[in-house]
Write a protein that holds these residues in place. Sequence first.
Motif, PDB file in Angstrom:
ATOM      1  N   ILE A  46      29.686 -11.736   1.038  1.00 18.36           N
ATOM      2  CA  ILE A  46      28.288 -11.339   1.220  1.00 18.36           C
ATOM      3  C   ILE A  46      27.377 -12.524   0.909  1.00 18.36           C
ATOM      4  O   ILE A  46      26.380 -12.761   1.594  1.00 18.36           O
ATOM      5  N   ALA A  47      27.721 -13.289  -0.109  1.00 19.16           N
ATOM      6  CA  ALA A  47      26.966 -14.503  -0.405  1.00 19.16           C
ATOM      7  C   ALA A  47      27.046 -15.467   0.780  1.00 19.16           C
ATOM      8  O   ALA A  47      26.048 -16.101   1.158  1.00 19.16           O
ATOM      9  N   GLU A  48      28.218 -15.567   1.371  1.00 15.52           N
ATOM     10  CA  GLU A  48      28.373 -16.422   2.557  1.00 15.52           C
ATOM     11  C   GLU A  48      27.479 -15.930   3.688  1.00 15.52           C
ATOM     12  O   GLU A  48      26.846 -16.724   4.393  1.00 15.52           O
ATOM     13  N   LEU A  49      27.415 -14.619   3.863  1.00 14.34           N
ATOM     14  CA  LEU A  49      26.584 -14.046   4.922  1.00 14.34           C
ATOM     15  C   LEU A  49      25.115 -14.411   4.721  1.00 14.34           C
ATOM     16  O   LEU A  49      24.404 -14.732   5.685  1.00 14.34           O
ATOM     17  N   VAL A  50      24.651 -14.373   3.489  1.00 15.93           N
ATOM     18  CA  VAL A  50      23.265 -14.750   3.199  1.00 15.93           C
ATOM     19  C   VAL A  50      23.003 -16.188   3.647  1.00 15.93           C
ATOM     20  O   VAL A  50      22.030 -16.471   4.365  1.00 15.93           O
ATOM     21  N   PHE A  51      23.870 -17.096   3.237  1.00 16.10           N
ATOM     22  CA  PHE A  51      23.673 -18.503   3.605  1.00 16.10           C
ATOM     23  C   PHE A  51      23.778 -18.707   5.116  1.00 16.10           C
ATOM     24  O   PHE A  51      23.059 -19.526   5.695  1.00 16.10           O
ATOM     25  N   GLN A  52      24.650 -17.953   5.777  1.00 22.22           N
ATOM     26  CA  GLN A  52      24.808 -18.073   7.226  1.00 22.22           C
ATOM     27  C   GLN A  52      23.551 -17.626   7.944  1.00 22.22           C
ATOM     28  O   GLN A  52      23.139 -18.221   8.948  1.00 22.22           O
ATOM     29  N   ARG A 110      18.802 -17.686  -4.379  1.00 23.35           N
ATOM     30  CA  ARG A 110      18.531 -16.530  -5.240  1.00 23.35           C
ATOM     31  C   ARG A 110      19.096 -15.233  -4.680  1.00 23.35           C
ATOM     32  O   ARG A 110      19.705 -14.453  -5.407  1.00 23.35           O
ATOM     33  N   LEU A 111      18.891 -14.973  -3.389  1.00 24.37           N
ATOM     34  CA  LEU A 111      19.416 -13.719  -2.832  1.00 24.37           C
ATOM     35  C   LEU A 111      20.938 -13.712  -2.874  1.00 24.37           C
ATOM     36  O   LEU A 111      21.544 -12.693  -3.244  1.00 24.37           O
TER      37      LEU A 111
END
Length: 288
Positions: A56-62, A101-102
């Motif tokens: 999910i963190a990867e998805l945010v950065f993507q 942050r997100l």
Amino acid sequence: MILNGYNEELVETIKGWLREDVGAGDVTTNVTVPADSKSKAVIHAKDHGVIAGITIAELVFQIVDPELRYTPKVNDGDAVTPGTILAVVEGSTHSLLTGERLALNLLQRMSGVATRTRSYVDALEGLKTRLVDTRKTTPGHRLLEKYAVRVGGGANHRFGLYDAVMIKDNHIKGAGSISEAVQRARAVIPHTMTIEVETENLTQVQEALQASADIIMLDNMRPDRMREAIALIREQAPHVKVEASGNVSLETIRGIAETGVDVISVGRLTYSFESLDISLDLNEKKEG
């Protein structure tokens, strides 16, 4: 791209959360960091716990910047200690700081839920009782928090008001009785949907049995009273599942399970967790 295969609603929700945080732009980064700056960021744990949300963190950065390179170093469900590197992200410094942050908020919260869940699962070691969550989730985060429960070793109760009939005290008051509530539900729901009835005493347990409920919840009952209720249920309808609920803690869950209930639902998994301490550090600047 990582966006492929993700729930479209989740992607749109994350975009909304980014808009909430970023607004018209990251003022501090824009005025302090050169636009062409490139960096390498390391996400690391500062606490003991169970990780959930690494993708999910990867998805945010993507979503922030598809050109960012995200390399996970652990998997969801892994136990970590302070200093464990969770992921490395490389690319535009502006993008890294905008998504930081997100990405951390979600990773910290989800890991907190998974860690809390794992502690309850460990307390049930050797017993057949199943641990499940409840609908007491953070608005907007139910999908992620319930996923984190599964990562921690628990299971999910119903996801919403739409996927099972769960007759609680106020439904009973509104219908007039347990029997009337079950009868009305049985007349209209599909045969694949279950009916669960919340009970607070042996009289209600008996009424739920006579009404042919599929699952009987024992709400806030003492362990000795639970044993009486379970004996009654096993004698009359051994196929009926028994759930215990109400103020279940780490100190009490094993004693509740030892009464013989099939399932224990715990709201604390998703409303009373402590977020895991996780940080992101820029540790290496790269030439643009």
